[in-house]
Write a protein that holds these residues in place. Sequence first.
Motif, PDB file in Angstrom:
ATOM      1  N   GLU A  41      39.191  41.431  81.166  1.00 16.91           N
ATOM      2  CA  GLU A  41      39.305  42.498  80.166  1.00 16.91           C
ATOM      3  C   GLU A  41      39.115  43.890  80.767  1.00 16.91           C
ATOM      4  O   GLU A  41      39.642  44.867  80.240  1.00 16.91           O
ATOM      5  CB  GLU A  41      38.273  42.284  79.059  1.00 16.91           C
ATOM      6  CG  GLU A  41      38.574  41.082  78.190  1.00 16.91           C
ATOM      7  CD  GLU A  41      37.456  40.787  77.200  1.00 16.91           C
ATOM      8  OE1 GLU A  41      36.528  41.618  77.059  1.00 16.91           O
ATOM      9  OE2 GLU A  41      37.505  39.713  76.583  1.00 16.91           O
ATOM     10  N   ASN A  42      38.365  44.006  81.856  1.00 19.32           N
ATOM     11  CA  ASN A  42      37.975  45.332  82.342  1.00 19.32           C
ATOM     12  C   ASN A  42      38.533  45.741  83.695  1.00 19.32           C
ATOM     13  O   ASN A  42      38.529  46.938  84.011  1.00 19.32           O
ATOM     14  CB  ASN A  42      36.440  45.436  82.376  1.00 19.32           C
ATOM     15  CG  ASN A  42      35.862  45.405  80.990  1.00 19.32           C
ATOM     16  OD1 ASN A  42      35.930  46.390  80.259  1.00 19.32           O
ATOM     17  ND2 ASN A  42      35.319  44.264  80.587  1.00 19.32           N
ATOM     18  N   ALA A  43      38.975  44.801  84.486  1.00 17.55           N
ATOM     19  CA  ALA A  43      39.522  45.144  85.803  1.00 17.55           C
ATOM     20  C   ALA A  43      41.044  45.166  85.736  1.00 17.55           C
ATOM     21  O   ALA A  43      41.650  44.336  85.067  1.00 17.55           O
ATOM     22  CB  ALA A  43      39.056  44.131  86.846  1.00 17.55           C
ATOM     23  N   PRO A  44      41.676  46.133  86.392  1.00 21.62           N
ATOM     24  CA  PRO A  44      43.140  46.185  86.369  1.00 21.62           C
ATOM     25  C   PRO A  44      43.737  44.965  87.070  1.00 21.62           C
ATOM     26  O   PRO A  44      43.150  44.417  88.006  1.00 21.62           O
ATOM     27  CB  PRO A  44      43.475  47.472  87.126  1.00 21.62           C
ATOM     28  CG  PRO A  44      42.249  47.847  87.863  1.00 21.62           C
ATOM     29  CD  PRO A  44      41.091  47.202  87.190  1.00 21.62           C
ATOM     30  N   ARG A  45      44.919  44.549  86.585  1.00 17.82           N
ATOM     31  CA  ARG A  45      45.614  43.429  87.214  1.00 17.82           C
ATOM     32  C   ARG A  45      45.880  43.745  88.667  1.00 17.82           C
ATOM     33  O   ARG A  45      46.116  44.887  89.027  1.00 17.82           O
ATOM     34  CB  ARG A  45      46.955  43.171  86.532  1.00 17.82           C
ATOM     35  CG  ARG A  45      46.838  42.567  85.191  1.00 17.82           C
ATOM     36  CD  ARG A  45      48.231  42.329  84.611  1.00 17.82           C
ATOM     37  NE  ARG A  45      48.104  41.979  83.218  1.00 17.82           N
ATOM     38  CZ  ARG A  45      48.741  40.966  82.662  1.00 17.82           C
ATOM     39  NH1 ARG A  45      49.585  40.255  83.374  1.00 17.82           N
ATOM     40  NH2 ARG A  45      48.553  40.693  81.397  1.00 17.82           N
ATOM     41  N   GLY A  46      45.847  42.720  89.468  1.00 13.27           N
ATOM     42  CA  GLY A  46      46.161  42.908  90.875  1.00 13.27           C
ATOM     43  C   GLY A  46      45.380  41.957  91.752  1.00 13.27           C
ATOM     44  O   GLY A  46      44.649  41.081  91.284  1.00 13.27           O
ATOM     45  N   TYR A  47      45.570  42.161  93.033  1.00  9.95           N
ATOM     46  CA  TYR A  47      44.984  41.288  94.035  1.00  9.95           C
ATOM     47  C   TYR A  47      43.460  41.235  93.910  1.00  9.95           C
ATOM     48  O   TYR A  47      42.867  40.151  93.966  1.00  9.95           O
ATOM     49  CB  TYR A  47      45.383  41.770  95.436  1.00  9.95           C
ATOM     50  CG  TYR A  47      44.791  40.945  96.546  1.00  9.95           C
ATOM     51  CD1 TYR A  47      45.343  39.709  96.888  1.00  9.95           C
ATOM     52  CD2 TYR A  47      43.676  41.404  97.253  1.00  9.95           C
ATOM     53  CE1 TYR A  47      44.797  38.949  97.909  1.00  9.95           C
ATOM     54  CE2 TYR A  47      43.128  40.652  98.275  1.00  9.95           C
ATOM     55  CZ  TYR A  47      43.690  39.428  98.601  1.00  9.95           C
ATOM     56  OH  TYR A  47      43.146  38.673  99.607  1.00  9.95           O
ATOM     57  N   ALA A  48      42.811  42.374  93.750  1.00 10.56           N
ATOM     58  CA  ALA A  48      41.346  42.415  93.699  1.00 10.56           C
ATOM     59  C   ALA A  48      40.819  41.629  92.500  1.00 10.56           C
ATOM     60  O   ALA A  48      39.825  40.908  92.615  1.00 10.56           O
ATOM     61  CB  ALA A  48      40.854  43.860  93.665  1.00 10.56           C
ATOM     62  N   ARG A  49      41.483  41.773  91.344  1.00 10.47           N
ATOM     63  CA  ARG A  49      41.037  41.030  90.166  1.00 10.47           C
ATOM     64  C   ARG A  49      41.210  39.529  90.385  1.00 10.47           C
ATOM     65  O   ARG A  49      40.329  38.737  90.046  1.00 10.47           O
ATOM     66  CB  ARG A  49      41.782  41.469  88.908  1.00 10.47           C
ATOM     67  CG  ARG A  49      41.263  40.766  87.655  1.00 10.47           C
ATOM     68  CD  ARG A  49      41.843  41.327  86.399  1.00 10.47           C
ATOM     69  NE  ARG A  49      43.057  40.591  86.044  1.00 10.47           N
ATOM     70  CZ  ARG A  49      43.726  40.794  84.919  1.00 10.47           C
ATOM     71  NH1 ARG A  49      43.335  41.735  84.064  1.00 10.47           N
ATOM     72  NH2 ARG A  49      44.789  40.088  84.642  1.00 10.47           N
TER      73      ARG A  49
END
Length: 83
Positions: A41-49
Motif C-alpha cells: 500500500e505504501n511503497a511504489p511499485r518496482g524492484y525495491a518493493r
Amino acid sequence: MHQSHERVTNDFAYHPATGMMAELHDSVRQNFASLAHWVVENAPRGYAREQAIIRLREAMMWTNAAIACDSNSNEVVPQSPTQ
C-alpha cells in the motif's frame, strides 16, 4: 557456523506445530502478512518493493523455522501470540 550431526538431524526433521507453537506460527504469518500489505500500500511499485516482499517472506520462513526447530532451546520461552 559449525553444524553437528545432531543439529543437521534436527534441521531436517519434521516438526509438527501443536498447541502454543501452532498459535505462534499463526501469529508470525498474520504479522508478516500485515506488514507485507503495508508495503504494497505504501511503497511504489518496482524492484525495491518486490525485494521487500521477498525478504519479508524469507524472514517469515526463518522465524517459523526458529520456532519449529529451536523450540527446545532455553533461550526463548514461548509467549501468547497476543503479548
